[in-house]
Motif scaffolding. Structure first.
Motif, PDB file in Angstrom:
ATOM      1  N   ARG A 191     -56.102  27.985  32.185  1.00  0.00           N
ATOM      2  CA  ARG A 191     -55.798  26.571  31.964  1.00  0.00           C
ATOM      3  C   ARG A 191     -54.520  26.430  31.118  1.00  0.00           C
ATOM      4  O   ARG A 191     -53.637  25.650  31.437  1.00  0.00           O
ATOM      5  N   ARG A 192     -54.432  27.258  30.068  1.00  0.00           N
ATOM      6  CA  ARG A 192     -53.250  27.162  29.191  1.00  0.00           C
ATOM      7  C   ARG A 192     -51.980  27.614  29.900  1.00  0.00           C
ATOM      8  O   ARG A 192     -50.934  26.999  29.754  1.00  0.00           O
TER       9      ARG A 192
ATOM     10  N   GLU B 247     -60.109  29.467  29.901  1.00  0.00           N
ATOM     11  CA  GLU B 247     -59.225  28.756  28.969  1.00  0.00           C
ATOM     12  C   GLU B 247     -57.797  29.273  29.061  1.00  0.00           C
ATOM     13  O   GLU B 247     -56.844  28.500  29.014  1.00  0.00           O
TER      14      GLU B 247
ATOM     15  N   GLU C  76     -50.971  24.880  32.089  1.00  0.00           N
ATOM     16  CA  GLU C  76     -50.500  23.770  31.239  1.00  0.00           C
ATOM     17  C   GLU C  76     -49.059  24.035  30.783  1.00  0.00           C
ATOM     18  O   GLU C  76     -48.261  23.114  30.666  1.00  0.00           O
ATOM     19  N   ASP C  77     -48.756  25.323  30.554  1.00  0.00           N
ATOM     20  CA  ASP C  77     -47.392  25.698  30.152  1.00  0.00           C
ATOM     21  C   ASP C  77     -46.460  25.783  31.356  1.00  0.00           C
ATOM     22  O   ASP C  77     -45.335  26.284  31.244  1.00  0.00           O
ATOM     23  N   ARG C  78     -46.955  25.345  32.489  1.00  0.00           N
ATOM     24  CA  ARG C  78     -46.171  25.290  33.726  1.00  0.00           C
ATOM     25  C   ARG C  78     -45.656  26.662  34.156  1.00  0.00           C
ATOM     26  O   ARG C  78     -44.496  26.827  34.506  1.00  0.00           O
TER      27      ARG C  78
ATOM     28  N   SER D 280     -41.234  23.970  36.412  1.00  0.00           N
ATOM     29  CA  SER D 280     -42.139  25.066  36.064  1.00  0.00           C
ATOM     30  C   SER D 280     -41.369  26.385  36.083  1.00  0.00           C
ATOM     31  O   SER D 280     -40.240  26.428  36.578  1.00  0.00           O
TER      32      SER D 280
ATOM     33  N   GLN E 233     -59.755  16.593  38.445  1.00  0.00           N
ATOM     34  CA  GLN E 233     -60.813  16.993  37.497  1.00  0.00           C
ATOM     35  C   GLN E 233     -62.173  16.455  37.925  1.00  0.00           C
ATOM     36  O   GLN E 233     -63.215  16.897  37.430  1.00  0.00           O
TER      37      GLN E 233
ATOM     38  N   GLY F 241     -55.977  22.610  36.354  1.00  0.00           N
ATOM     39  CA  GLY F 241     -54.680  22.015  36.023  1.00  0.00           C
ATOM     40  C   GLY F 241     -53.594  22.280  37.056  1.00  0.00           C
ATOM     41  O   GLY F 241     -52.468  21.803  36.916  1.00  0.00           O
ATOM     42  N   GLN F 242     -53.911  23.048  38.105  1.00  0.00           N
ATOM     43  CA  GLN F 242     -52.890  23.388  39.097  1.00  0.00           C
ATOM     44  C   GLN F 242     -52.557  22.175  39.982  1.00  0.00           C
ATOM     45  O   GLN F 242     -53.353  21.238  40.056  1.00  0.00           O
TER      46      GLN F 242
END
Ligand code: ATP
Length: 421
Positions: A381-382, A378, A385-387, A404, A151, A142-143
């Motif tokens: 990734r989270r 995970e 995702e939360d920047r 971010s 992906q 996700g970066q």
């Protein structure tokens, strides 16, 4: 952050009573106790900042996954700048001894001081432990990345680590030795003077059947175990027939060995439990990685090509700061960050700890502790995702016009740890 299970170096290596060393079976598979002793080397530059971040995330994941039933006992070993400062030696014998005893270990970046001479410590480690395969799994969490739909990148690069031009058999231009080598080729082997002019330098590129085949077997076993589908054997066999060409042929011979027969196919659609093995020329592969990265799951290649390919693949997912790596031999393994020492930002608490942390997760998978590794993937990734991220990650987001929050190395590790489980 203080962890009871981290035994830092204090005048000597401290081996905890509560832990046990990992052992090797006769077939070189691992016997992993629930309380393994695992050495870590902080490394130079940003190493002392990213190592505690990795320890924190890995400890949290193991605790969450196994609730105290399993626990790593971390033992600090010295190498590089810290070793020189404390012991006067850059690679103390004690470090090599404990690494051998412990079988599995992890390390941060080690620099080679310019102009002081001496071999690279990374090379010393690689050769003394015969880590013959370097593995870099490249995937996206996700970066910020430079390509659309990153992906699509999910490829493990298996780079042969004990052969090729890295053996440092070199004859410098105009040196006396070089003239002897030239003379041999021109007089005895009838090579033309055009090919070997008087002012040329010569680098020898050895490649052996034994070294190639053990590397290919390791990669194929990994591909089958991890249910991968397409394996590319990469090299410029059309130009370097005796080395890269031979490598590719040996790889296809391995596919016919009883262990792989029926499981590694070389044409058609791979069925459940099978992988398809293809040959791809290096320049084609470099182009394909950018244009169609989803086409390959595993790349098996030589040392020099592996260097180029793994850096390009890493760049596709944002750079080496996001990619883990492992050096693996017959059971013995050393996991490490893929980036360098980054002295320019050392001491500021802003280094990105992901490469080493994900190497920690890769190590957990290697131990067979897959649940804890999964928790780390995970959580990272989270957090992304939360920047959240270190300044380099935040800068990447800003360039994409995405807001971010910039965190220090340790705060980012804490943010990941909080998202575990
Ligand atoms: P070495 O000489 O050991 O290879 P290096 O610092 O030249 O070290 P690279 O990994 O190529 O190694 O790093 C280039 C630059 O990228 C660094 O100077 C630094 O600014 C940045 N960088 C590297 N790793 C990180 C990291 N983990 N977090 C943030 N920035 C990094």
């Amino acid at each position: 952050m203080k962890w009871e299970n981290v035994f830092s170096w204090e005048g000597k290596v401290r081996i905890p009573q509560e832990g046990r060393f990992i052992e090797l079976e006769e077939d070189k598979s691992l016997i992993v106790p629930n309380n393994p002793i695992i050495p870590y080397i902080e490394g130079d530059g940003i190493g002392s900042e990213i190592a505690p971040a990795m320890l924190h995330v890995v400890n949290t994941a193991v605790e969450k996954a196994y609730g105290g039933h399993r626990r790593i006992y971390w033992v600090e070993l010295l190498a590089g700048d810290k070793a020189e400062e404390k012991t006067g030696q850059r690679m103390p014998e004690e470090t090599l001894e404990v690494l051998r005893q412990a079988v599995v270990a992890i390390k941060g970046p080690l620099g080679t001081p310019v102009g002081k001479g001496g071999k690279s410590l990374n090379a010393v480690l690689r050769q003394s432990m015969d880590f013959y395969s370097a593995i870099r799994p490249v995937y996206w969490l996700g970066q910020p990345s430079p390509i659309p739909e990153p992906q699509r990148v999910n490829v493990a690069v298996f780079r042969e680590n004990s052969d090729d031009v890295y053996m440092a058999i070199e004859y410098m231009p105009k040196a006396e030795d070089t003239q002897k080598v030239r003379e041999f080729f021109i007089k005895e082997m009838k090579v033309s003077e055009y090919a070997l002019p008087e002012d040329c330098g010569i680098t020898v590129k050895p490649m052996s059947e034994y070294k190639t085949k053990r590397h290919v077997r390791k990669a194929l076993r990994w591909a089958l175990e991890n249910k991968k589908k397409v394996v590319a054997v990469v090299g410029k066999g059309n130009i370097m027939k005796a080395t890269e060409g031979a490598f590719i042929n040996w790889a296809f011979e391995v596919a016919k060995e009883p262990e792989f027969e029926g499981r590694v196919i070389t044409e058609g659609e791979p069925a459940e439990g099978q992988v398809l093995m293809l040959r791809v020329i290096t320049d084609q592969m470099l182009m394909q990685l950018v244009l169609k990265p989803e086409a390959y799951d595993v790349i098996i290649t030589q040392n020099l090509n592996g260097d180029y390919i793994s850096d390009l693949a890493s760049a596709l997912v944002g750079g080496p700061g996001f990619v883990p790596s492992g050096n693996i031999g017959d059971g013995y393994s050393l996991f490490e960050s893929t980036h360098g020492t980054a002295y320019d930002i050392a001491g500021k608490g802003i280094a990105n700890p992901l490469s080493l942390t994900l190497s920690g997760a890769m190590m957990l998978e290697y131990l067979g502790w897959k649940e804890s590794a999964q928790l780390i993937y995970e959580a990272v990734r989270r957090a992304i995702e939360d920047r959240l991220g270190t300044p380099d990650i935040a800068l990447g987001f800003r360039k994409m016009g995405v807001q971010s929050r910039e965190l220090s190395t340790m705060d980012f590790a804490e943010a990941i740890a909080e998202r575990i489980g």
